[in-house]
Design a protein around this motif. Structure first.
Motif, PDB file in Angstrom:
ATOM      1  N   HIS A 156       0.852  -1.197   0.000  1.00  0.00           N
ATOM      2  CA  HIS A 156       0.000   0.000   0.000  1.00  0.00           C
ATOM      3  C   HIS A 156       0.875   1.229   0.000  1.00  0.00           C
ATOM      4  CE1 HIS A 156      -3.895  -1.941   0.677  1.00  0.00           C
ATOM      5  NE2 HIS A 156      -3.176  -2.862   1.291  1.00  0.00           N
ATOM      6  N   THR A 190      -0.281   4.121   9.490  1.00  0.00           N
ATOM      7  CA  THR A 190      -1.678   3.697   9.390  1.00  0.00           C
ATOM      8  C   THR A 190      -2.554   4.879   8.977  1.00  0.00           C
ATOM      9  OG1 THR A 190      -1.203   2.188  11.190  1.00  0.00           O
ATOM     10  CG2 THR A 190      -3.524   2.495  10.611  1.00  0.00           C
ATOM     11  N   LYS A 191      -2.259   6.037   9.573  1.00  0.00           N
ATOM     12  CA  LYS A 191      -3.014   7.238   9.220  1.00  0.00           C
ATOM     13  C   LYS A 191      -2.846   7.553   7.725  1.00  0.00           C
ATOM     14  CE  LYS A 191      -5.551  10.770   9.931  1.00  0.00           C
ATOM     15  NZ  LYS A 191      -6.978  10.544  10.141  1.00  0.00           N
ATOM     16  N   ASN A 192      -1.591   7.422   7.250  1.00  0.00           N
ATOM     17  CA  ASN A 192      -1.326   7.696   5.840  1.00  0.00           C
ATOM     18  C   ASN A 192      -2.051   6.721   4.919  1.00  0.00           C
ATOM     19  OD1 ASN A 192       0.257   9.996   5.964  1.00  0.00           O
ATOM     20  ND2 ASN A 192       2.087   8.812   6.489  1.00  0.00           N
ATOM     21  N   MET A 193      -2.114   5.475   5.375  1.00  0.00           N
ATOM     22  CA  MET A 193      -2.849   4.497   4.567  1.00  0.00           C
ATOM     23  C   MET A 193      -4.326   4.881   4.529  1.00  0.00           C
ATOM     24  SD  MET A 193      -3.035   0.411   4.877  1.00  0.00           S
ATOM     25  CE  MET A 193      -4.461  -0.493   4.318  1.00  0.00           C
ATOM     26  N   GLU A 194      -4.838   5.311   5.654  1.00  0.00           N
ATOM     27  CA  GLU A 194      -6.232   5.736   5.718  1.00  0.00           C
ATOM     28  C   GLU A 194      -6.472   6.891   4.740  1.00  0.00           C
ATOM     29  OE1 GLU A 194      -7.530   7.148   9.612  1.00  0.00           O
ATOM     30  OE2 GLU A 194      -9.007   8.355   8.522  1.00  0.00           O
ATOM     31  N   LEU A 195      -5.538   7.859   4.749  1.00  0.00           N
ATOM     32  CA  LEU A 195      -5.680   9.006   3.855  1.00  0.00           C
ATOM     33  C   LEU A 195      -5.647   8.570   2.394  1.00  0.00           C
ATOM     34  CD1 LEU A 195      -3.428  11.638   5.683  1.00  0.00           C
ATOM     35  CD2 LEU A 195      -5.932  11.622   5.518  1.00  0.00           C
ATOM     36  N   GLU A 197      -6.498   5.648   1.222  1.00  0.00           N
ATOM     37  CA  GLU A 197      -7.754   4.951   0.906  1.00  0.00           C
ATOM     38  C   GLU A 197      -8.894   5.952   0.717  1.00  0.00           C
ATOM     39  OE1 GLU A 197      -8.410   1.740   0.108  1.00  0.00           O
ATOM     40  OE2 GLU A 197      -6.223   1.615   0.106  1.00  0.00           O
ATOM     41  N   GLU A 198      -8.858   7.010   1.533  1.00  0.00           N
ATOM     42  CA  GLU A 198      -9.889   8.029   1.439  1.00  0.00           C
ATOM     43  C   GLU A 198      -9.822   8.720   0.077  1.00  0.00           C
ATOM     44  OE1 GLU A 198     -10.401  11.730   4.124  1.00  0.00           O
ATOM     45  OE2 GLU A 198     -10.339   9.942   5.420  1.00  0.00           O
ATOM     46  N   SER A 201     -11.017   6.321  -2.624  1.00  0.00           N
ATOM     47  CA  SER A 201     -12.472   6.157  -2.774  1.00  0.00           C
ATOM     48  C   SER A 201     -13.105   7.394  -3.370  1.00  0.00           C
ATOM     49  CB  SER A 201     -13.170   5.839  -1.451  1.00  0.00           C
ATOM     50  OG  SER A 201     -12.269   5.547  -0.461  1.00  0.00           O
TER      51      SER A 201
END
Lengths: 342, 273, 285, 266
Positions: A156, A190-195, A197-198, A201
């Motif tokens: 990722h 993890t935060k960067n992965m969340e960003l 993914e955001e 999407s």
């Protein structure tokens, strides 16, 4: 699941290690607009940001052209050709293509196992790579934009490297020998992965899901779309040959000049070709171009229970690589009445 | 397992004739230069092969006759009739024989008199030329080996299959299929070049596109009326080609296709000349 | 029972024992497995098919038309209609071919037990139905009344016409009705017309009857309407479909049938389908 | 008593082992040749007519089809003519690779002609197949020379008959360095084979000497290497002219017994 992190520089080192393990294939630019999985000699040639490859990854396991048997006509014997058992490492596979391979597995490794596919697939190592969709992508409505099985490792993208999901024992065995290349995943990562993914999407052109699509396809079988679009269709088969889940093949016997030996070979076929539906006595079950065009729309949208998806994974290849610019996504949306950007 | 060989004295090998009408002799050259030509010459007996052998007869009694070239003179026509009479199986070898070849490019544009005048002026010849036509316009053809020139593997496949009493299943899909399998980028999509891959019958493994050269269509249109000239003309128009360019391009090797004129007419209208 | 080798596409050697000419284009071939172990253990159901391999020519799917009771042997009725079948027709007794299979689901004959049986064949459809019919005769005590309707366009195309004719002697005693009819033959001395036109001669009880059909789609449409109107139980109406089953094991994709919600391989999920499966696939027949 | 005139006609209806279809008519009257005609009855294909009004790309794709043995020559000549017409200069690299393609054609067609078509005459066979058993070595050497010529063309031009990979201004895709190097290695390795084969060839029989006066034309090469491409034509009578002026020096005329035109140099 186990998670590790790898920096961009270490990724190249890791690719070097992979190259030593077997035949490494990764996306590479082959022309102005197109990419393909190529044998990697210099790991710096690997393209991390690519849209889609012109040839689907299934070609490494179900060869476009494959010798199945040698035969002897006087002794009436078929001798199976042994498949090469070299590790095939595919790096940079997008989630749609990973699901594509799982669909291939469902078809070729059912109770009647295709030994050619099986031998190669067992030796295959699949390393996924996150991606950002373009206007051709619709994996999200197929519910597979975030894949949870079918890979050994999944990379990722992070601003400073990759967060790696380890999916299988093979994956662990690739990571374990190189502790110097990997680090622990931090909260920031993890935060960067969340960003990521955001962001991802938010980039899709359509939303929702297409679960009821197949019912609309049946209820509107006489939709004028089929006439209109099949008229434009070239019947060239590009859509099926670039598709990550199309798997039709044909078999032929090639006798040798000595009238004794020969080879039984198989090669990719396409339902867009006239001979696909032909039976003895010249009767054809898909006699017109429209019949063949129609066939693909239904075949691709059928349900594959093993992967709980449709056979179409929304990779966008059939549209991107259509010389006649027929838009599969738009046509499906037209039939089902879905709204959204095309 | 072969059918019981009837009593034969002397040479029992199948008899083969290789003939040329009007052409460049490339198909015979291809046949003569396949890697296994010596093996072939051991398995069959060449009764007629003017390009290679002075022991040739015009229209020898043969099991299989390969005919290259189009019917372009009255003499061609007479010879073709003789060949057909003396052959059990007749194979059209190459683009000229299968589709009329490049000499049919002016089909529909110039008649034979105009062609003659353009090259020979008012001079009269003792021999009569004709508008070039594929041999299937005049005789029954049992098998087609397309290509300008035909591919070695297809020639070998045909001869091997013939030797065991059958024939290869003819291909009915376009060059595009082999092009994708070869991993070439599509130059029609990418650069809008006039590649005829979608309407031309496969078999060449997309040889030219592999060299980044758009397909000129030397293998001729896909058989069984599945060459969609109309769809491709639409695509070409979208890519910015002119009607004249499209018509000319598709007719280099396809002017005798029974559908081409109707299909192009539906998209481009009548001839612009 | 499927006896495969390590490679599912590998074949078993079979020897041609006899060849009978049935019509101008169709012949019946009797084969025996060369390997005694395979011959001992090979089983099949009526309606299943095999892949017959002629090395150098190719493979063709052929439905088995013999009685499943006769072990180690099987019969294939083959029409000379292409490259491979043309070669098969040149086979001489003693010649060897390759066989793999049997494939497909076959007719669920277990479910037929205790019922009357109606077999309706048109043209080459008689080949797989002969297997059902012979199975029923070989297991006569498991079935009620039996009717077979065999139709073709012309008398000379009527498959197994003589064989069925010869059975007429025992037919009455065994409660078997044999109806043979042609649709276009002016010189045919017997019955004329399509299968639906002879249904009044069937000696079966619609409420307790299993129906097996094989023929062109047009026949299925006509028969379905007739059967449902006449009160036949749709759960016991079965048809077998013809497609180009190149691999026989659901891989090559040539026999795919159906629409988006019911996507099937004729080789694996069929070729035998029941009434409800057929009407659930729009546009299939 | 007057002696009867003896007229002996010789007709060769179909000359074998040549590329194309031709017959020869010779009439000898009283020991003197009165008629000597070569009939080219190979049908006309009207290249000059069919390419009129066509795009340069399409026309140059058709030109190699004039002849399969020397397809590269027709292809490259057509390209050069088209480039001249539109004032397109090609790079030195393109010119050099075209020359190599052309030389590949030379090697291939000459070995074919010598070993497959002409040699059987010197050894008294109807064709190369029938001499394969007796003279396998020289035939094999000839075929290896033909192969290298064919492979040069295949690597550069896509195939050895009707090369498509030679376009206006350049090439679609150039061969890799590796491919060129491998061709170079093979050529070096074949040098001995070529020399031996040629020696064998000339040893079979003295070549016929002809005392007729003849005129030969040849191109002056661009850079003094090999005369397959150039602008200046040299004649063996020491005259020379610019290739563009060929219409002034070479007269084409139609003879009634042949589809091929005849030429006169003046």
């Amino acid at each position: 699941m186990r998670y590790v992190k790898i920096s961009k520089e270490n990724t190249y080192k890791f690719l070097e290690h992979l190259k030593a393990t077997g035949a490494l294939y990764a996306p590479q630019k082959i022309s102005d607009r197109f990419y393909d999985f190529c044998a990697i000699s210099d790991v710096h040639d690997v393209e991390f940001e690519y849209d889609r490859t012109i040839r689907p990854p299934r070609r490494f396991f179900h060869l476009p052209d494959e010798k199945m048997f040698n035969f002897d006509m006087t002794r009436h014997e078929l001798t199976p050709v042994k498949t090469q058992a070299e590790h095939i490492i595919l790096f940079g596979v997008h989630s749609c293509d990973i699901v594509g391979l799982r669909i291939m597995d469902a078809e070729f490794l059912d109770e009647q196992k295709d030994s050619y596919y099986e031998t190669r697939r067992k030796k295959g190592i699949i390393i996924g790579l996150s991606c950002l969709p373009d206007e051709y992508c619709f994996c999200n409505v197929r519910r597979i934009e975030f894949v949870d099985a079918g890979f050994d490792l999944f990379f990722h993208e992070l601003p400073d490297g990759f967060l790696v999901r380890v999916g299988t024992v093979t994956g662990h065995k690739l990571v374990d020998p190189h502790p110097e290349l990997f680090e622990e995943v931090s909260a920031d990562d993890t935060k960067n992965m969340e960003l990521f993914e955001e962001k991802r999407s938010s980039m899709f052109s359509i939303y929702g899901n297409w679960d009821n699509l197949r019912y609309f396809l049946e209820l509107r079988m006489d939709h004028p779309m089929y006439d209109r679009e099949s008229e434009i269709c070239l019947g060239c088969g590009n859509c099926t040959l670039t598709c990550p889940t199309c798997r039709c093949y044909d078999v032929k016997d090639l006798p040798a000049i000595n009238q004794v030996n020969g080879e039984r070979v198989r090669f990719w076929d396409s339902c867009q070709f006239r001979s696909h539906g032909l039976v003895a006595g010249d009767h054809n079950f898909r006699a017109t171009k429209k019949d063949r065009f129609f066939n693909r729309y239904h075949c691709k949208n059928a349900y594959c229970p093993e992967t709980t998806t449709s056979y179409c994974v929304g990779c966008g290849r059939c549209t991107y690589f259509c010389p006649a610019e027929i838009n599969f996504k738009r046509n499906l949306m037209e039939i089902a009445g879905y709204r959204g950007a095309v | 397992m072969m059918t019981i060989i009837e009593e034969c004295t002397g040479d029992c090998r199948p008899r083969v004739g290789v003939y040329a009408l009007t052409s460049c002799y490339g198909c015979q050259l291809k046949l003569a230069t396949v890697q296994k030509i010596i093996d072939i010459s051991n398995m069959v007996s060449f009764e007629s092969f003017y390009m290679l052998s002075s022991a040739s007869k015009m229209a020898a009694d043969v099991d299989v006759a390969f005919v290259e070239g189009s019917v372009s003179t009255e003499r061609d026509l007479e010879e073709l009739m003789e060949i057909r009479k003396h052959s059990r199986i007749l194979v059209a070898l190459g683009a000229c024989s299968v589709n009329g070849g490049v000499q049919s490019w002016a089909e529909g544009e110039m008649d034979h008199d105009a062609l003659h005048k353009c090259v020979y002026g008012d001079s009269k010849l003792t021999m009569q030329g004709l508008q070039a036509t594929p041999i299937s316009k005049h005789v029954d053809v049992d098998y087609y080996l397309p290509g300008c020139p035909p591919e070695e593997d297809e020639i070998m496949y045909f001869i091997s299959a013939f030797l065991i009493g059958t024939f290869p299943e003819p291909k009915d899909y376009p060059v595009c299929a082999e092009c994708r399998l070869a991993g070439n980028p599509c130059i029609l999509i990418e650069r809008g070049e006039p590649c005829l891959g979608p309407v031309i019958v496969a078999g060449c493994k997309a040889r030219c596109i592999g060299f980044d050269v758009p397909c000129v269509g030397c293998r001729g249109p896909v058989p069984h009326e599945t060459a969609w000239f109309d769809s491709l003309a639409q695509t070409f128009l979208r890519k910015g080609m002119t009607e004249k360019q499209i018509r000319q391009r598709m007719k280099i090797f396809g002017s005798h296709d029974p559908n081409i004129e109707r299909m192009l007419h539906s998209i481009l209208g009548g001839e612009t000349e | 029972m499927l006896i495969t080798k390590d490679n599912i596409y590998d074949t078993h050697k079979c020897r041609l024992l006899r060849k009978y000419e049935l019509t101008e284009h169709e012949s019946l071939f009797l084969f025996r497995f060369e390997d005694p172990e395979v011959a001992q253990n090979w089983r099949y159901l009526p309606g299943q098919f095999v892949e017959l391999s002629m090395l150098g020519y190719g493979e063709v799917p052929i439905s088995i038309c013999s009685s499943a009771r006769r072990m180690g042997f099987f019969e294939l009725c083959i029409r000379n209609a292409g490259r491979v079948t043309d070669r098969i027709h040149k086979l001489q007794p003693g010649d060897i071919v390759g066989i793999r299979g049997p494939y497909g689901n076959g007719f669920p004959v277990d479910q037929f037990h205790g019922r009357d049986l109606l077999c309706v064949a048109a043209g080459l459809g008689m080949a797989p139905l002969r297997s059902v019919f012979l199975y029923a005769i070989d297991n006569r005590w498991l079935f009620g009344n039996i009717t077979i309707i065999n139709t073709a366009r012309y008398g000379k195309e009527l498959l197994f016409q003589k064989e069925l004719e010869a059975m007429k002697d025992i037919a009455t005693a065994e409660n078997i009705a044999i109806i043979q009819s042609t649709t276009r033959d002016p010189d045919w001395p017997g019955l004329k017309g399509r299968a639906t036109e002879h249904m009044d001669k069937a000696n079966v009880d619609p409420k307790n009857c299993a129906v097996a059909m094989c023929g062109p789609p047009a026949m299925y449409r006509g028969m379905f309407n007739y059967l449902v109107d006449a009160g036949y139980d749709p759960r016991y109406i079965f048809v077998t479909l013809e497609r180009r089953m190149k691999c026989g094991v659901g891989k090559c994709g040539h026999c795919n049938i159906g629409t988006a919600t019911s996507w099937k391989y004729a080789c694996k999920d069929g070729p035998v389908f029941d009434y409800y499966a057929i009407i659930s696939i729009p546009g299939l027949i | 008593m007057t002696r009867k005139k003896i007229i002996r006609p010789i007709n060769v209806d179909h000359v074998a082992r040549i590329e194309g279809k031709a017959g020869i008519d010779v009439t000898i009257e009283d020991g003197k040749v009165t008629v000597a005609e070569m009939n080219i009855f190979e049908g006309p294909r009207y290249f000059e007519a069919i390419t009129r009004g066509k795009s340069l790309e399409d026309a140059t794709a058709v030109f190699p089809r004039v002849c399969s043995f020397c397809a590269a020559a027709h292809k490259i000549t057509g390209l050069q003519a088209a480039e001249n017409a539109i004032g397109l200069e090609v790079s030195d690299q393109t010119r050099k690779i075209r020359e190599l393609l052309y030389i590949g054609d030379y090697i291939e067609s000459h070995s074919l002609h010598l070993f497959l078509l002409a040699l059987p005459d010197f050894l008294g066979y109807p064709d190369a197949f029938s001499m394969a058993e007796e003279y396998p070595k020289v035939l094999e050497a000839g075929m290896r020379l033909k192969d290298i010529g064919a492979d040069i063309q295949t690597v550069i031009g896509s195939r050895y008959i009707h090369q498509e990979n030679a376009l206006l201004g350049g090439f679609g895709k150039l061969p890799s360095k590796k491919q060129f190097a491998s061709l170079g290695r093979r050529l070096k390795y074949l040098r001995n084979t070529a020399e031996e084969a040629l020696e064998t060839l000339v040893s079979y029989r003295p070549w016929p000497e002809s005392e007729m006066s003849r005129l030969h034309l040849a191109l002056e090469p661009y850079d003094g290497t090999y005369s397959v491409m150039g602008n200046t034509v040299h004649a063996s009578d020491d005259t020379q002219f610019n290739a563009a002026a060929y219409r002034m020096r070479i007269d084409e005329f139609v003879v009634p017994h042949s589809f091929a035109k005849h030429c006169l140099y003046n």
